[in-house]
Design a protein around this motif. Structure first.
Motif, PDB file in Angstrom:
ATOM      1  N   LEU A 106       0.833  -1.209   0.000  1.00 24.65           N
ATOM      2  CA  LEU A 106       0.000   0.000   0.000  1.00 24.65           C
ATOM      3  C   LEU A 106       0.863   1.253   0.000  1.00 24.65           C
ATOM      4  O   LEU A 106       0.648   2.186  -0.765  1.00 24.65           O
ATOM      5  CB  LEU A 106      -0.869   0.011   1.252  1.00 24.65           C
ATOM      6  CG  LEU A 106      -2.349  -0.316   1.099  1.00 24.65           C
ATOM      7  CD1 LEU A 106      -3.044  -0.164   2.420  1.00 24.65           C
ATOM      8  CD2 LEU A 106      -2.975   0.587   0.056  1.00 24.65           C
ATOM      9  N   ILE A 107       1.857   1.266   0.896  1.00 23.27           N
ATOM     10  CA  ILE A 107       2.709   2.443   1.004  1.00 23.27           C
ATOM     11  C   ILE A 107       3.531   2.611  -0.267  1.00 23.27           C
ATOM     12  O   ILE A 107       3.614   3.700  -0.830  1.00 23.27           O
ATOM     13  CB  ILE A 107       3.634   2.318   2.230  1.00 23.27           C
ATOM     14  CG1 ILE A 107       2.779   2.434   3.488  1.00 23.27           C
ATOM     15  CG2 ILE A 107       4.694   3.395   2.216  1.00 23.27           C
ATOM     16  CD1 ILE A 107       3.552   2.244   4.743  1.00 23.27           C
ATOM     17  N   ALA A 108       4.095   1.504  -0.740  1.00 25.07           N
ATOM     18  CA  ALA A 108       4.968   1.587  -1.915  1.00 25.07           C
ATOM     19  C   ALA A 108       4.197   2.125  -3.117  1.00 25.07           C
ATOM     20  O   ALA A 108       4.653   3.041  -3.799  1.00 25.07           O
ATOM     21  CB  ALA A 108       5.549   0.213  -2.223  1.00 25.07           C
ATOM     22  N   GLN A 109       2.997   1.583  -3.363  1.00 22.58           N
ATOM     23  CA  GLN A 109       2.262   2.068  -4.536  1.00 22.58           C
ATOM     24  C   GLN A 109       1.812   3.505  -4.325  1.00 22.58           C
ATOM     25  O   GLN A 109       1.819   4.307  -5.252  1.00 22.58           O
ATOM     26  CB  GLN A 109       1.085   1.134  -4.871  1.00 22.58           C
ATOM     27  CG  GLN A 109       0.013   0.979  -3.813  1.00 22.58           C
ATOM     28  CD  GLN A 109      -1.074   2.031  -3.899  1.00 22.58           C
ATOM     29  OE1 GLN A 109      -1.284   2.631  -4.933  1.00 22.58           O
ATOM     30  NE2 GLN A 109      -1.740   2.278  -2.781  1.00 22.58           N
ATOM     31  N   GLY A 110       1.483   3.854  -3.078  1.00 21.37           N
ATOM     32  CA  GLY A 110       1.039   5.212  -2.800  1.00 21.37           C
ATOM     33  C   GLY A 110       2.099   6.239  -3.112  1.00 21.37           C
ATOM     34  O   GLY A 110       1.813   7.303  -3.642  1.00 21.37           O
ATOM     35  N   GLY A 136      -5.398  10.910  -3.623  1.00 18.06           N
ATOM     36  CA  GLY A 136      -5.085  10.533  -2.252  1.00 18.06           C
ATOM     37  C   GLY A 136      -5.971   9.406  -1.746  1.00 18.06           C
ATOM     38  O   GLY A 136      -7.029   9.128  -2.281  1.00 18.06           O
ATOM     39  N   MET A 137      -5.507   8.752  -0.700  1.00 20.47           N
ATOM     40  CA  MET A 137      -6.238   7.628  -0.135  1.00 20.47           C
ATOM     41  C   MET A 137      -7.557   8.086   0.484  1.00 20.47           C
ATOM     42  O   MET A 137      -7.631   9.129   1.113  1.00 20.47           O
ATOM     43  CB  MET A 137      -5.415   6.960   0.957  1.00 20.47           C
ATOM     44  CG  MET A 137      -4.028   6.569   0.489  1.00 20.47           C
ATOM     45  SD  MET A 137      -3.372   5.166   1.367  1.00 20.47           S
ATOM     46  CE  MET A 137      -3.186   5.793   2.997  1.00 20.47           C
ATOM     47  N   GLY A 138      -8.581   7.296   0.298  1.00 16.92           N
ATOM     48  CA  GLY A 138      -9.880   7.602   0.878  1.00 16.92           C
ATOM     49  C   GLY A 138     -10.233   6.602   1.959  1.00 16.92           C
ATOM     50  O   GLY A 138      -9.366   5.919   2.500  1.00 16.92           O
ATOM     51  N   PHE A 587       1.419  16.805   2.909  1.00 19.22           N
ATOM     52  CA  PHE A 587       0.065  16.279   2.736  1.00 19.22           C
ATOM     53  C   PHE A 587      -0.723  16.928   1.613  1.00 19.22           C
ATOM     54  O   PHE A 587      -1.933  16.853   1.573  1.00 19.22           O
ATOM     55  CB  PHE A 587      -0.708  16.379   4.052  1.00 19.22           C
ATOM     56  CG  PHE A 587      -0.062  15.596   5.151  1.00 19.22           C
ATOM     57  CD1 PHE A 587       0.306  14.280   4.927  1.00 19.22           C
ATOM     58  CD2 PHE A 587       0.207  16.160   6.367  1.00 19.22           C
ATOM     59  CE1 PHE A 587       0.921  13.542   5.918  1.00 19.22           C
ATOM     60  CE2 PHE A 587       0.823  15.435   7.372  1.00 19.22           C
ATOM     61  CZ  PHE A 587       1.185  14.119   7.146  1.00 19.22           C
ATOM     62  N   ASN A 588      -0.005  17.592   0.709  1.00 17.34           N
ATOM     63  CA  ASN A 588      -0.724  18.146  -0.429  1.00 17.34           C
ATOM     64  C   ASN A 588      -0.776  17.172  -1.594  1.00 17.34           C
ATOM     65  O   ASN A 588      -1.484  17.393  -2.558  1.00 17.34           O
ATOM     66  CB  ASN A 588      -0.065  19.457  -0.868  1.00 17.34           C
ATOM     67  CG  ASN A 588      -0.897  20.166  -1.908  1.00 17.34           C
ATOM     68  OD1 ASN A 588      -2.104  20.274  -1.756  1.00 17.34           O
ATOM     69  ND2 ASN A 588      -0.268  20.586  -2.971  1.00 17.34           N
ATOM     70  N   VAL A 589      -0.002  16.114  -1.500  1.00 18.89           N
ATOM     71  CA  VAL A 589       0.029  15.147  -2.593  1.00 18.89           C
ATOM     72  C   VAL A 589      -0.284  13.764  -2.048  1.00 18.89           C
ATOM     73  O   VAL A 589      -0.087  13.498  -0.876  1.00 18.89           O
ATOM     74  CB  VAL A 589       1.431  15.132  -3.249  1.00 18.89           C
ATOM     75  CG1 VAL A 589       1.614  16.356  -4.097  1.00 18.89           C
ATOM     76  CG2 VAL A 589       2.517  15.041  -2.221  1.00 18.89           C
ATOM     77  N   PRO A 590      -0.794  12.861  -2.900  1.00 23.17           N
ATOM     78  CA  PRO A 590      -1.042  11.499  -2.440  1.00 23.17           C
ATOM     79  C   PRO A 590       0.260  10.875  -1.923  1.00 23.17           C
ATOM     80  O   PRO A 590       1.321  11.351  -2.297  1.00 23.17           O
ATOM     81  CB  PRO A 590      -1.490  10.778  -3.713  1.00 23.17           C
ATOM     82  CG  PRO A 590      -1.941  11.853  -4.627  1.00 23.17           C
ATOM     83  CD  PRO A 590      -1.131  13.056  -4.296  1.00 23.17           C
ATOM     84  N   PRO A 591       0.201   9.861  -1.124  1.00 27.84           N
ATOM     85  CA  PRO A 591      -0.967   9.083  -0.719  1.00 27.84           C
ATOM     86  C   PRO A 591      -1.864   9.755   0.327  1.00 27.84           C
ATOM     87  O   PRO A 591      -3.044   9.480   0.346  1.00 27.84           O
ATOM     88  CB  PRO A 591      -0.360   7.812  -0.134  1.00 27.84           C
ATOM     89  CG  PRO A 591       0.995   8.200   0.299  1.00 27.84           C
ATOM     90  CD  PRO A 591       1.457   9.248  -0.652  1.00 27.84           C
ATOM     91  N   ILE A 592      -1.301  10.579   1.191  1.00 33.36           N
ATOM     92  CA  ILE A 592      -2.181  11.229   2.156  1.00 33.36           C
ATOM     93  C   ILE A 592      -2.393  12.648   1.676  1.00 33.36           C
ATOM     94  O   ILE A 592      -1.503  13.484   1.769  1.00 33.36           O
ATOM     95  CB  ILE A 592      -1.578  11.230   3.566  1.00 33.36           C
ATOM     96  CG1 ILE A 592      -1.192   9.806   3.949  1.00 33.36           C
ATOM     97  CG2 ILE A 592      -2.567  11.783   4.567  1.00 33.36           C
ATOM     98  CD1 ILE A 592      -0.535   9.708   5.290  1.00 33.36           C
ATOM     99  N   GLU A 593      -3.573  12.908   1.155  1.00 31.63           N
ATOM    100  CA  GLU A 593      -3.805  14.193   0.526  1.00 31.63           C
ATOM    101  C   GLU A 593      -4.937  14.874   1.267  1.00 31.63           C
ATOM    102  O   GLU A 593      -6.102  14.652   1.000  1.00 31.63           O
ATOM    103  CB  GLU A 593      -4.186  13.930  -0.937  1.00 31.63           C
ATOM    104  CG  GLU A 593      -4.366  15.168  -1.755  1.00 31.63           C
ATOM    105  CD  GLU A 593      -5.178  14.861  -2.999  1.00 31.63           C
ATOM    106  OE1 GLU A 593      -5.193  13.712  -3.436  1.00 31.63           O
ATOM    107  OE2 GLU A 593      -5.816  15.786  -3.502  1.00 31.63           O
ATOM    108  N   ILE A 594      -4.578  15.714   2.237  1.00 29.41           N
ATOM    109  CA  ILE A 594      -5.638  16.247   3.091  1.00 29.41           C
ATOM    110  C   ILE A 594      -5.557  17.750   3.240  1.00 29.41           C
ATOM    111  O   ILE A 594      -6.297  18.320   4.033  1.00 29.41           O
ATOM    112  CB  ILE A 594      -5.599  15.594   4.490  1.00 29.41           C
ATOM    113  CG1 ILE A 594      -4.182  15.589   5.026  1.00 29.41           C
ATOM    114  CG2 ILE A 594      -6.193  14.219   4.472  1.00 29.41           C
ATOM    115  CD1 ILE A 594      -4.074  15.065   6.419  1.00 29.41           C
ATOM    116  N   THR A 595      -4.691  18.448   2.504  1.00 31.23           N
ATOM    117  CA  THR A 595      -4.703  19.905   2.644  1.00 31.23           C
ATOM    118  C   THR A 595      -6.039  20.423   2.143  1.00 31.23           C
ATOM    119  O   THR A 595      -6.635  19.868   1.237  1.00 31.23           O
ATOM    120  CB  THR A 595      -3.582  20.568   1.817  1.00 31.23           C
ATOM    121  OG1 THR A 595      -3.603  20.005   0.522  1.00 31.23           O
ATOM    122  CG2 THR A 595      -2.246  20.392   2.444  1.00 31.23           C
TER     123      THR A 595
END
Lengths: 743, 341
Positions: A106-110, A136-138, A587-595
Motif C-alpha cells: 500500500l505504502i509503496a504504490q502510494g 489521495g487515499m480515501g 500532505f498536499n500530494v497522495p498518498p495522504i492528501e488532506i490539505t
C-alpha cells in the motif's frame, strides 16, 4: 487436538480486521472523495462504478488501477489461519507476512504513483511512460491500511511479544504508525525541501547558500545596522526565558511563602494566557503604548516630550511575550515551590541557618528542576510565538515570522522556509537537551511517602519586599492590559472616536430570527462554528491518543521504548510554524492528501497537543499502584479491560487536563493553523488576523473577547462532564486539591 | 452547523432527484482583495448564477504560493483580485490557463494589454495608482511641511516618519521600487530608495499596512496605493492622499483561471461575470476605490480621479518578469536594505 479448541480459535479481533480489510477493498470508495470526508453524496453519484467513487475491487474489475490487484493476496491469506490456534507458528507467520506485505505494498504504490503518473523517473523508465495516476487515499484505502497494520500486530503478538497481549501490541503499532505518519514523515519531507534547487534537483550547496545568509546570521546590530533573524530569535527567547522564570518565581513565592491575602486572584491569573487568542495582547499594547497610545500621549503631554515608536521592535515583543508567558512559568513553579519539603528547610533552620541562608542554600537549589522547566517553556514559547512579533515586531525580524513570509511573501521560497525551520528546530531541541544535561542525575526528590507536616518558612524580609513589589506590579499591569482589551472591544474607532458602542459585537455575532429558524448573519459565525467543531473533534482524540501512549510508557516495557517516548514528545519542541510548513509539503500530494480539508486541522491539533496528554497521563498513572492492574489481570481481565475499567476511571484529572488543554489550544492556535486553513475551514484566529490586517481592531478585539468567554465556559462545562475522581478516602483530613485541579 | 444542515439537505434533494448523477455546480474562488469585497463577489455570483462559491481570502503573495504548492493537484478554480505581478508570474510559470473572454469588447485598453502581455492567461479587473497618504494630525503636531512629490519624502525632517512595505514581501512595495526605477532611471531610482531608506521607520510585511499605521496615528506617512489611502480616509481616519508630482506607477488588479481547474466551466462563467459592469459596480458597496476595467462600470466620487494623476507608461511585461524582479530585489537587498538608518 484442533477439534478440542474450536471455541478458542474464533479470534474475534482477527475476524473483525479481516472483514474490515475486505469491506475497505470491496465496498468503500478507495480514493479520497472530493466533497469532503463527512459528505455522503458519493452514495448517489454513480457509486460503485464511477471512477471517482469506486472501491478498489470495482476499479480492478473495470481494468483500472491494476496495481491494486496484488493486495488481494494478503487479504486472502489470513482467512486460511482462521481455524488455527494462536500458538501455531503458521498462524503468526501468515499474519505477519500478509500484514507486512499488504501494508508495505500500500505504502509503496502510494508513493510511487501520484497524480501525474510515476513519481520517480527510474520507475517510469522501467515500466515505460504509461498513463497512470491516482489521487489521495480515501476511506477504503485507510481502512485497508489499518486492517493490514492490525493483522501484522496480531501476528507479532501471537509470536509471544509482550506476553502475547494483542491490545498492547496493537496499541504500540498504532501509535508508532500515526506518529511516523504525522510527525516524522512531514518533518523529514521538510528537511529534504531545504536541499532542493529551483529546478527540483537535490543539492547540498543550496542548503549552505541559504543557511549562511546574512539575513539569518548577520551581526549588523552591533554597529547600528540590523542583526540576522536567528540571533534576534535566540536573544529574545533567552531574555523571555529568564524574565518569565524570574517573574514566575516571584509569583510562586508570594503565593506560598508570604502572608499575602489575595492568593486566589493571583492563581486565577494563570488561566488567562492559555485562553487568550494571539494578537490580543499585542493590540492592547499598541493601544496603550504605541505612538498614539493612551499612555504615550499622556506622558508626552505631561513632560512635553516627542512621542516615539519605541514599542515597535524588540521592546514591544519582549513585553508582550513576558505578559503572555509569565503565568505559564508561574504554573510550573508553583508546584515545585510547594513541593519542596518543609522538613528540609526546618532542618536547616534547626542547624541555625537564618532565613536567607535557608532560602539560598536549601530551598532555591531544590527548585532547580522547576526553574529549568519554566525557562525551557518560556524559551520554546518565545521561539514559536508568531502573533506578537507579527503585530509588534517592526523591523525586528524573528525566525517564526520569517518562515511565514518566506512561504507566503513575494519571494516564495520553500527552501528558505525549510532552512529557517531547521535552525528554529535546532534551537528548541538544543534547549531541550541542555535542560536535561543541567538537571543531570542529581536527586531532587522531596516528596516521599513519609509524613511531612511541616510548614514552609516565610521568605526572608530582604527578599520578600522586592518580590512582593515586582509580583504585584506585574499583576496590576496584566490586569490593566486585559481591562484595555475589554474596553477596546466596545469603542467605535480607537483613538479617533472613543464613544462606546456594541457595534463590533453586532457585526461579528448578529443573528436574525426568521420563520425557518435562526439565521446567523454575523460576519464571524462561519469561522466561529468551524473553530468550535474542529476543537470539539480534536480534543477527545488528542486525549485518547495521549492517554494510550502514556499507558504504554508507564505500564509496559518493550524494546525501543526510549525512542518511542522521544518521538511522542518531539512535536512539543517543534514550533507551530514548522509544523504548518511541513504539513503543507507532506500532505498536499497522495498518498495522504488532506490539505484544504478539516481533517488536516484536526490532525495538526492532535499531534501538536498530544504531548500534554501524554505528560498528564504519565503523571497520574505513576501515582496509581501497579497492584491495581495486577489484581485485575489476576481476576482474568485482559489488558484492554483493565485499561478501560480500572485505569481510565482513575485518570479523570488527566483526561480533563488533556481535554481542556487541547480544546483551548485548538481555539487559540495560530502559527500552524495559518498555513492550513482553507475556504471551507477558516478558523477564528486566521479570521482575526485578517481583521487586524484590515485595521479593524474593534472587530478583532471583540471577537477575541468573545472567544475568551466561550473558552471559560467550555472549561467549566468539561469539568462538569468529566466529573471528579471518586477515590475512597476520608475527605476530612485534607482537601485533596492537587488531584482535582486541572492544570 | 450550517454546513451540516446544507449537506443533509443536499443529500435529501439528491435522493429526491432519484439518484441522478448530476452534482450541484460549484466553484472554488481564491480571492486577494479585501474581505468584504471578496464576500460580496462570491455572494453576488451565487445570486446571479446559482453556482455555489467556496471563497478563500488570502493576500496575492499567499495565494500565489498556494497555487504553486498545489500545482500538481489544483484545488482552486479562479483567482480573482490582487496586484497584477503575481498573476503575471503565475502565467509565466504556466500555473494559469489561457482564456479569451467574450466580454473583452467592454474593457479598457489597459485591461486587455495586461492580458496580451501574459499570453491571455490573465486579465485586468481594476487599476489603482501608487502614491502616498499622510496623517494630517501628526503632520501638524510635528510641524512638518505637506509633501507633494516623491522627492519631498527625502527631506531630513521626515526622518522616522515614513513607512513602506518590504519589496521582498509585498507586491505594492515592489511596484514602488519598479516605478522609481522607471521614473528616475535605474541609478537615480536606487539613489532615491537609499535616501528614502534613511527616513523609513519600518518596512512592513503587508502592502497596505503603512497607511493603516498612519491612520491609527502610529506613523505619519505611508507609501501605498492611493485607493487604500482613500479607504482609510473614508473610514474616518485623518488621512490626506497625495498623487506625487513627478508622476507615478500603477497596478492592474488581475484575474486568472487556474490551470487544471476542477470546475473549468464554472470558472469561465465567473470570469465573464466578473468582467461585467454589474459585477464591477459591487466595488462601490464596499469602499473599494479602484478604477474598474469595464468601461460601463461606475467609479466612486471619493476615488482618486485618474485623469488628474500623471501616470507613467509602466512596463508590466518587463518589470513583471521574474528575472527582472529577482535582479531588482537582490540589488535592493544588497545596496539599500543593509545601509544603517
Amino acid at each position: 487436538m484442533r477439534a478440542s479448541t474450536t471455541d478458542k480459535t474464533t479470534h474475534p479481533a482477527l475476524i473483525f480486521w479481516i472483514v474490515a480489510g475486505w469491506v475497505g477493498y470491496c465496498l468503500l470508495p478507495w480514493y479520497m472523495v472530493e466533497d469532503g470526508l463527512w459528505s455522503f453524496e458519493w452514495l448517489f453519484g454513480g457509486y460503485p462504478f464511477d471512477a471517482d467513487y469506486a472501491p478498489a475491487a470495482f476499479l480492478i474489475g473495470q481494468g483500472e488501477k491494476i496495481w491494486l490487484a496484488p493486495l488481494l493476496i494478503p487479504l486472502t491469506l489470513p482467512i486460511l489461519v482462521l481455524g488455527r490456534v494462536k500458538s501455531d507458528p503458521l498462524y503468526s507467520g501468515i499474519l505477519i507476512l500478509s500484514g507486512a506485505l499488504g501494508f508495505g505494498w500500500l505504502i509503496a504504490q502510494g508513493f510511487s504513483i501520484g497524480i501525474r503518473g510515476f513519481n520517480y523517473d527510474w520507475l517510469a523508465s522501467l515500466f515505460g511512460d504509461i498513463r497512470l495516476r491516482q489521487f489521495g487515499m480515501g476511506y477504503g484505502a485507510m481502512i485497508c491500511a489499518s486492517a493490514f497494520l492490525f493483522l501484522l500486530t496480531q501476528g507479532i503478538a501471537a509470536r509471544g511479544a509482550i506476553n502475547g497481549d494483542v491490545f498492547v501490541v496493537s496499541a504500540i503499532g498504532g501509535v508508532i504508525t500515526i506518529v511516523t505518519a504525522f510527525v516524522f514523515f512531514p518533518i523529514a519531507k521538510m528537511l529534504f525541501a531545504a536541499f532542493v534547487t529551483e529546478d527540483g534537483a537535490y543539492s547540498i550547496s543550496v542548503f549552505f547558500a541559504k543557511f549562511f545568509d546574512d539575513r539569518l546570521w548577520g551581526l549588523g546590530c552591533l554597529w547600528g545596522a540590523r542583526c540576522g533573524a536567528a540571533w534576534n530569535s535566540l536573544f529574545l527567547a533567552i531574555m523571555v526565558g529568564f524574565i518569565t522564570t524570574a517573574l514566575g518565581l516571584a509569583f510562586a513565592l508570594v503565593v506560598t511563602r508570604s502572608g499575602f491575602r489575595y492568593k486566589r486572584a493571583l492563581r486565577a491569573l494563570t488561566v488567562l494566557p492559555i485562553i487568550t487568542p494571539p494578537f490580543v495582547i499585542g493590540l492592547a499594547l499598541i493601544l496603550l503604548f504605541g505612538l498614539s497610545g493612551t499612555v504615550t500621549q499622556y506622558f508626552a503631554e505631561l513632560f512635553g516630550m516627542q512621542p516615539t515608536r519605541w514599542l515597535y521592535g524588540m521592546p514591544g515583543v519582549l513585553i508582550a511575550q513576558t505578559l503572555a508567558f509569565t503565568p505559564i512559568a508561574f504554573l510550573v513553579l508553583i508546584g515545585v515551590v510547594e513541593g519542596v519539603s518543609p522538613s528540609m528547610e526546618e532542618a536547616a533552620q534547626t542547624l541555625r541557618a537564618n532565613r536567607w541562608q535557608t532560602f539560598k542554600t536549601v530551598s532555591l537549589p531544590l527548585m532547580r528542576p522547576g526553574l529549568a522547566n519554566a525557562f525551557l517553556l518560556g524559551f520554546i514559547e518565545s521561539m514559536a510565538d508568531f502573533g506578537n512579533p507579527l503585530v509588534l515586531g517592526g523591523n525586528f525580524d524573528v525566525l517564526s515570522t520569517e518562515i511565514f513570509f518566506a512561504i507566503v511573501g513575494a519571494q516564495y521560497d520553500q527552501g528558505r522556509a525549510a532552512v529557517l525551520a531547521i535552525v528554529l528546530l535546532f534551537f528548541t531541541l538544543s534547549a531541550f537537551y541542555a535542560q536535561r544535561m543541567w538537571l543531570g542525575k542529581k536527586s531532587y526528590t522531596t516528596v516521599t511517602g513519609k509524613g511531612d507536616s511541616g510548614v514552609h518558612p516565610l521568605m526572608p524580609n530582604g527578599l520578600a519586599i522586592p518580590v512582593m513589589i515586582v509580583a504585584l506590579g506585574w499583576a496590576l499591569f496584566t490586569a490593566a492590559v486585559y481591562a484595555m482589551i475589554i474596553y477596546g472591544s466596545v469603542v467605535e474607532l480607537w483613538g479617533v472616536n472613543n464613544s462606546l458602542t456594541f457595534k463590533h459585537y453586532v457585526t461579528a455575532f448578529s443573528v436574525r430570527f426568521e420563520e425557518e429558524g435562526i439565521r446567523w448573519t454575523g460576519a464571524a459565525w462561519d469561522s466561529f462554528w468551524t473553530t468550535i467543531t474542529i476543537a470539539a473533534i480534536a480534543a477527545p482524540l488528542t486525549a485518547a491518543v495521549g492517554l494510550v501512549t502514556a499507558y504504554l510508557l508507564t505500564r509496559q516495557s518493550f524494546a525501543g521504548k526510549n525512542a518511542f517516548e522521544f518521538g511522542t514528545m518531539l512535536s512539543f519542541a517543534i514550533p507551530g510554524t514548522v509544523i504548518g510548513v511541513s504539513y503543507i509539503l507532506a500532505f498536499n500530494v497522495p498518498p495522504i492528501e488532506i490539505t484544504g480539508t478539516g481533517v488536516i486541522l484536526v490532525i495538526s491539533f492532535i499531534f501538536r497537543n498530544m504531548p500534554v496528554g501524554v505528560r498528564a497521563g504519565i503523571a497520574s498513572m505513576s501515582q496509581l499502584d501497579r497492584s491495581l492492574d495486577e489484581s485485575s489481570l489476576t481476576l482474568g481481565a485482559n489488558s484492554w479491560q483493565t485499561f478501560r475499567r480500572i485505569i481510565l476511571p482513575l485518570l479523570r484529572p488527566a483526561i480533563l487536563a488533556a481535554l481542556v488543554y487541547s480544546f483551548v489550544r485548538a481555539m487559540t492556535a495560530i502559527s500552524a493553523v495559518i498555513f492550513l486553513v482553507s475556504a471551507e475551514y477558516d478558523m477564528a484566529t486566521s479570521y482575526i488576523i485578517g481583521r487586524v490586517e484590515n485595521n479593524d481592531y474593534g472587530l478583532a478585539i471583540a471577537y477575541s473577547t468573545t472567544l475568551i468567554f466561550v473558552m471559560l465556559a467550555a472549561v467549566g462545562l468539561l469539568q462538569l462532564l468529566v466529573g471528579r475522581v471518586q477515590i475512597g478516602r476520608r475527605m476530612s483530613q485534607s482537601r485533596t486539591t492537587s488531584q482535582e485541579e486541572p492544570t | 452547523m450550517k454546513k451540516l444542515t446544507t449537506t443533509a439537505l443536499g443529500t435529501v434533494i439528491a435522493l429526491a432527484a432519484s439518484m441522478s448523477a448530476a452534482q450541484a455546480e460549484k466553484l472554488t474562488l481564491y480571492c486577494s482583495a479585501q474581505e468584504e469585497w471578496c464576500q460580496l463577489m462570491a455572494r453576488g455570483f451565487e445570486d446571479a448564477t446559482g453556482i455555489d462559491v467556496n471563497m478563500t481570502r488570502k493576500s496575492s503573495g499567499e495565494t500565489f504560493a498556494q497555487i504553486r504548492a498545489e500545482s500538481s493537484n489544483p484545488k482552486g478554480d479562479v483567482w480573482w483580485g490582487g496586484t497584477g505581478d503575481p498573476h503575471l508570474q503565475a502565467a509565466e510559470e504556466g500555473l494559469t490557463m489561457e482564456y479569451v473572454s467574450p466580454m473583452r469588447g467592454e474593457l479598457h485598453d489597459w485591461a486587455i494589454s495586461q492580458a496580451e502581455s501574459a499570453g491571455n492567461r490573465t486579465i485586468g479587473i481594476y487599476s489603482g495608482a501608487l502614491g502616498y497618504g499622510y496623517n494630517t494630525d501628526l503632520l501638524a503636531a510635528n510641524n512638518l511641511p505637506e509633501p507633494a512629490c516623491w522627492k519631498d519624502l527625502l527631506k531630513p525632517e521626515y526622518k522616522g516618519h515614513v513607512q513602506m512595505a518590504n519589496p521582498n514581501s509585498s507586491g505594492t512595495a515592489y511596484t514602488t521600487l519598479a516605478s522609481m526605477v522607471q521614473i528616475f532611471g535605474e541609478d537615480e531610482g536606487f539613489d532615491f530608495m537609499k535616501g528614502l531608506h534613511a527616513n523609513i521607520n519600518q518596512y512592513t510585511k503587508s502592502g497596505s499596512a503603512p497607511i493603516k499605521a498612519a491612520g491609527r496615528g502610529e506613523s505619519t506617512i505611508g507609501i501605498v496605493f492611493m485607493h487604500d489611502a482613500v479607504a482609510q480616509a473614508v473610514a474616518g481616519f485623518p488621512i490626506k492622499v497625495v498623487a506625487p508630482c513627478e508622476g507615478t506607477g500603477y497596478e492592474i488588479g488581475s484575474m486568472s483561471i487556474i490551470d487544471g481547474a476542477r470546475n473549468e466551466d464554472e470558472a469561465k462563467a465567473f470570469y465573464d461575470w466578473a468582467l461585467s459592469a454589474d459585477a464591477q459596480n459591487l466595488a462601490l458597496q464596499v469602499n473599494a476605490f479602484q478604477v474598474p476595467s469595464n468601461k460601463g462600470a461606475q467609479t466612486s466620487d471619493s476615488a482618486p480621479d485618474m485623469s488628474t494623476i500623471k501616470l507613467i507608461n509602466y512596463d508590466f511585461k518587463k518589470y513583471g518578469s521574474s528575472d527582472e524582479r529577482k535582479r531588482l530585489l537582490q540589488k535592493w537587498d544588497e545596496d539599500v536594505s543593509t545601509l544603517p538608518q
